[in-house]
Write an enzyme that holds these catalytic residues in place. Structure first.
Site, short mmCIF file in Angstrom:
data_model
loop_
_atom_site.label_atom_id
_atom_site.label_comp_id
_atom_site.label_asym_id
_atom_site.label_seq_id
_atom_site.Cartn_x
_atom_site.Cartn_y
_atom_site.Cartn_z
N GLY A 233 0.73 -1.11 0.04
CA GLY A 233 -0.01 -0.09 -0.41
C GLY A 233 0.80 1.49 -0.42
O GLY A 233 0.06 2.31 -0.54
N ASP B 94 4.04 1.64 -1.03
CA ASP B 94 4.69 1.74 -2.77
C ASP B 94 3.70 0.72 -3.95
O ASP B 94 4.07 -0.92 -4.03
CB ASP B 94 6.67 0.82 -2.41
CG ASP B 94 6.92 1.29 -4.12
OD1 ASP B 94 6.62 1.97 -5.26
OD2 ASP B 94 8.33 1.00 -4.16
N ASN C 265 -8.47 4.21 5.73
CA ASN C 265 -7.94 4.50 3.85
C ASN C 265 -9.95 4.11 3.27
O ASN C 265 -9.38 2.60 3.56
CB ASN C 265 -6.28 3.99 3.51
CG ASN C 265 -6.37 2.72 3.22
OD1 ASN C 265 -6.94 2.17 1.92
ND2 ASN C 265 -5.99 1.70 3.95
N PHE D 248 -7.38 0.14 -3.91
CA PHE D 248 -6.08 -0.26 -4.77
C PHE D 248 -6.10 0.88 -6.11
O PHE D 248 -6.12 0.75 -7.90
CB PHE D 248 -6.94 -1.83 -6.21
CG PHE D 248 -6.88 -2.70 -4.73
CD1 PHE D 248 -6.71 -3.17 -3.49
CD2 PHE D 248 -7.49 -4.15 -5.78
CE1 PHE D 248 -6.55 -3.96 -2.87
CE2 PHE D 248 -7.65 -4.95 -4.73
CZ PHE D 248 -6.94 -5.34 -3.22
N ASN E 58 -4.26 -10.49 -1.99
CA ASN E 58 -4.42 -10.15 -1.54
C ASN E 58 -5.99 -9.86 -1.67
O ASN E 58 -6.45 -9.45 -2.54
CB ASN E 58 -4.03 -8.15 -1.49
CG ASN E 58 -5.03 -7.37 -0.99
OD1 ASN E 58 -5.83 -8.17 0.28
ND2 ASN E 58 -5.28 -6.11 -0.89
N SER F 93 -9.39 -6.68 0.82
CA SER F 93 -8.76 -4.77 1.15
C SER F 93 -10.47 -5.24 0.83
O SER F 93 -11.45 -5.07 0.89
CB SER F 93 -8.34 -4.82 -0.38
OG SER F 93 -8.94 -3.65 -0.09
N ASN G 295 -11.62 -2.60 0.32
CA ASN G 295 -12.29 -1.25 -0.64
C ASN G 295 -12.63 -1.64 -2.05
O ASN G 295 -13.43 -0.66 -3.34
CB ASN G 295 -10.35 -0.60 -0.55
CG ASN G 295 -10.66 0.18 1.62
OD1 ASN G 295 -12.04 1.03 1.54
ND2 ASN G 295 -9.41 0.11 1.23
N LYS H 159 -3.13 -13.05 2.28
CA LYS H 159 -3.33 -12.24 3.12
C LYS H 159 -4.51 -11.59 4.04
O LYS H 159 -5.43 -11.56 2.73
CB LYS H 159 -2.61 -10.60 2.61
CG LYS H 159 -2.72 -9.25 3.04
CD LYS H 159 -2.21 -7.96 3.43
CE LYS H 159 -1.70 -7.00 3.74
NZ LYS H 159 -1.29 -5.71 3.86
N ASN I 265 -4.32 -7.58 7.29
CA ASN I 265 -5.28 -6.55 6.26
C ASN I 265 -5.57 -5.11 7.77
O ASN I 265 -5.34 -5.45 8.60
CB ASN I 265 -5.67 -6.51 5.11
CG ASN I 265 -5.89 -5.63 4.45
OD1 ASN I 265 -5.37 -4.24 4.19
ND2 ASN I 265 -5.54 -5.96 2.84
N THR I 266 -6.26 -4.88 6.84
CA THR I 266 -6.83 -3.39 7.67
C THR I 266 -7.97 -4.05 8.79
O THR I 266 -8.62 -5.11 7.90
CB THR I 266 -6.62 -2.41 7.54
OG1 THR I 266 -7.70 -2.38 5.43
CG2 THR I 266 -6.19 -1.27 6.42
C1 LIG Z 1 -2.94 4.05 2.83
C2 LIG Z 1 -2.72 2.45 2.84
C3 LIG Z 1 -2.83 1.84 1.78
C4 LIG Z 1 -2.78 0.38 1.63
N1 LIG Z 1 -2.99 -0.35 0.93
C5 LIG Z 1 -3.11 -1.45 0.46
C6 LIG Z 1 -2.92 -2.49 -0.42
O1 LIG Z 1 -2.77 -1.91 -1.94
N2 LIG Z 1 -2.74 -3.58 -0.59
C7 LIG Z 1 -3.08 -4.14 0.87
O2 LIG Z 1 -2.67 -5.07 0.59
N3 LIG Z 1 -2.68 -3.45 2.29
C8 LIG Z 1 -2.65 -2.52 1.61
N4 LIG Z 1 -2.58 -1.63 3.34
C9 LIG Z 1 -2.83 -2.74 4.22
C10 LIG Z 1 -1.52 -2.78 4.79
O3 LIG Z 1 -0.58 -3.37 4.31
C11 LIG Z 1 -1.55 -3.70 6.35
O4 LIG Z 1 -1.93 -4.14 6.38
C12 LIG Z 1 -2.42 -2.68 7.72
O5 LIG Z 1 -2.34 -1.59 7.23
C13 LIG Z 1 -1.82 -2.85 9.31
O6 LIG Z 1 -0.06 -2.73 9.28
P1 LIG Z 1 0.20 -1.07 9.75
O7 LIG Z 1 -0.60 -1.00 10.95
O8 LIG Z 1 1.08 -1.15 10.83
O9 LIG Z 1 -0.72 0.39 8.72
C14 LIG Z 1 -2.53 -0.02 3.14
C15 LIG Z 1 -2.72 0.37 4.14
C16 LIG Z 1 -2.84 2.08 4.22
C17 LIG Z 1 -2.13 2.60 5.08
#
Ligand SMILES: Cc1cc2nc3c(=O)[nH]c(=O)nc-3n(C[C@H](O)[C@H](O)[C@H](O)COP(=O)(O)O)c2cc1C
Length: 372
Positions: free
Chosen positions: A74, A76, A122, A126, A180, A183, A185, A224, A253-254
């Site tokens: 997320g 890069d 967020n 994607f 993944n 997500s 979203n 994931k 994931n979130t």
């Molecule tokens: C802005 C943002 C964008 C994200 N985009 C993705 C994504 O494209 N694919 C994915 O698998 N996880 C994505 N994530 C989830 C993160 O990889 C991670 O699983 C999640 O943020 C929990 O970790 P953290 O509490 O350290 O942020 C995103 C998280 C954030 C904050």
């Protein structure tokens, strides 16, 4: 400033441009993030000055990780700065989520930060440039362990085929793949976590897996998962995943939960919550998976790692590797050195003296915690 206003997500800015956090927060989130990526691209970022302590290094899936800390997916999304992240001190970087075709993602604003809760919500959806630009970039520059996180386009009529395309197109540049399916979203995406759908998906992916022309090895396949899966459903999901030949799980994931938030304006934003309030939920989930898989399947623990102590807890709960994103937003690159120091201090204290011995020592305790 209200915590729920879209805010600048950038941790390099202050050190690079001499801007204070307050000034950065006046930028909208996307602009600040892009600025951070550009800054990394032009090479203006703090580099790790010393090689990592050998006790932080480990071999997993035939790959050498110089330390267990990865940049989570997320950050890069388009594989623009993976080598720079590794130069900065990460042990590995996961790029993506990348979908076959480029797509704009959800309307802005779609990124929100609460300083008070140490959290981000967020609903990016994607946004990414698609497989081909990422392939080209990683072909040119793929130093270190780079995981490729693959997804499906929002308007796809065949999601399984989109993941298969990810494997077919990106195998030569992927240190490992993360599928993944968690997500929140992309509407309906999480349905792929049901045992039946997951079995079908993994069957199709396995048929597409092949050795990388670069390494001669078949990249490991990880899935994931979301921390919101019904816990009763976990054993079946895991048994399907193991039968489907997966090599590891990224946990988590979130979350869609808003548990533990005090900032109510922020809490009302739709999307996935990350950062400090996600820690307990994702770590309990990790420990349950560690026990279910009897510690035999490497797990990447991610969610709410905002300090060295939390990183150690994550490993003790069952993570062989860890990843972070939101912690970097609030703490910046200094967090990397903090985490490394905390792990080494923990190993110095014993009785465990290697990373491998530390993994899962508190899994039972974590799994027994009350559900959130
Ligand atoms: C802005 C943002 C964008 C994200 N985009 C993705 C994504 O494209 N694919 C994915 O698998 N996880 C994505 N994530 C989830 C993160 O990889 C991670 O699983 C999640 O943020 C929990 O970790 P953290 O509490 O350290 O942020 C995103 C998280 C954030 C904050």
């Amino acid at each position: 400033m209200s915590g729920s206003r879209p805010s600048g997500i950038s941790w390099l800015g202050p050190s690079v441009f001499g801007l204070g956090q307050r000034a950065l927060r006046r930028l909208d989130a996307e602009t600040a993030h892009q600025l951070t990526i550009r800054t990394l691209q032009i090479g203006v970022f703090p580099r790790a000055t010393e090689p990592d302590d050998p006790r932080l290094s480990q071999e997993l899936w035939g790959l050498t990780f110089k330390n267990p800390i990865g940049m989570a997916a997320g950050f890069d999304k388009n594989a623009e700065v993976a080598s720079q992240l590794i130069e900065m001190g990460f042990g590995f970087a996961e790029v993506g989520t990348i979908t076959p075709r480029p797509q704009p993602g959800n309307p802005k604003p779609r990124l929100f930060r609460s300083e008070r809760d140490g959290a981000v919500i967020n609903r990016m959806g994607f946004n990414n440039e698609g497989h081909l630009p990422a392939l080209e970039r990683l072909r040119r520059d793929c130093a270190g362990v780079v995981g490729v996180n693959i997804g499906a386009n929002k308007d796809s009529t065949d999601r399984v085929a989109d993941y298969v395309k990810g494997i077919e197109t990106l195998t030569d540049v992927a240190g490992y793949f993360t599928v993944n399916i968690s997500s929140p979203n992309t509407p309906g995406l999480r349905d792929l976590q049901s045992p039946e759908a997951l079995g079908e998906l993994l069957g199709a992916l396995n048929a597409a897996r092949r050795p990388s022309e670069a390494t001669g090895r078949v990249p490991p396949l990880l899935v994931k998962l979301a921390p919101d899966i019904e816990h009763a459903a976990l054993p079946e999901i895991i048994s399907v995943a193991q039968r489907g030949g997966i090599d590891g799980i990224v946990v988590t994931n979130t979350t869609l939960s808003r548990e533990g938030l005090s900032d109510q304006d922020f809490a009302r934003e739709a999307g996935g919550l990350s950062g400090a309030p996600l820690f307990a939920r994702s770590t309990k989930f990790l420990a349950e998976l560690y026990l279910l898989t009897e510690g035999k399947l490497p797990l990447i623990g991610v969610g709410g790692i905002v300090s060295g102590a939390k990183a150690v807890e994550k490993i003790e709960a069952g993570a062989s590797l860890i990843q972070l994103y939101t912690g970097m937003v609030f703490k910046g690159p200094a967090l990397l050195a903090d985490i490394k120091r905390a792990i080494l201090k923990r190993l110095d204290e014993g009785p465990q003296s290697t990373l491998q011995e530390l993994v899962g020592v508190s899994a039972t305790e974590w799994a027994d915690r009350l559900p959130l």
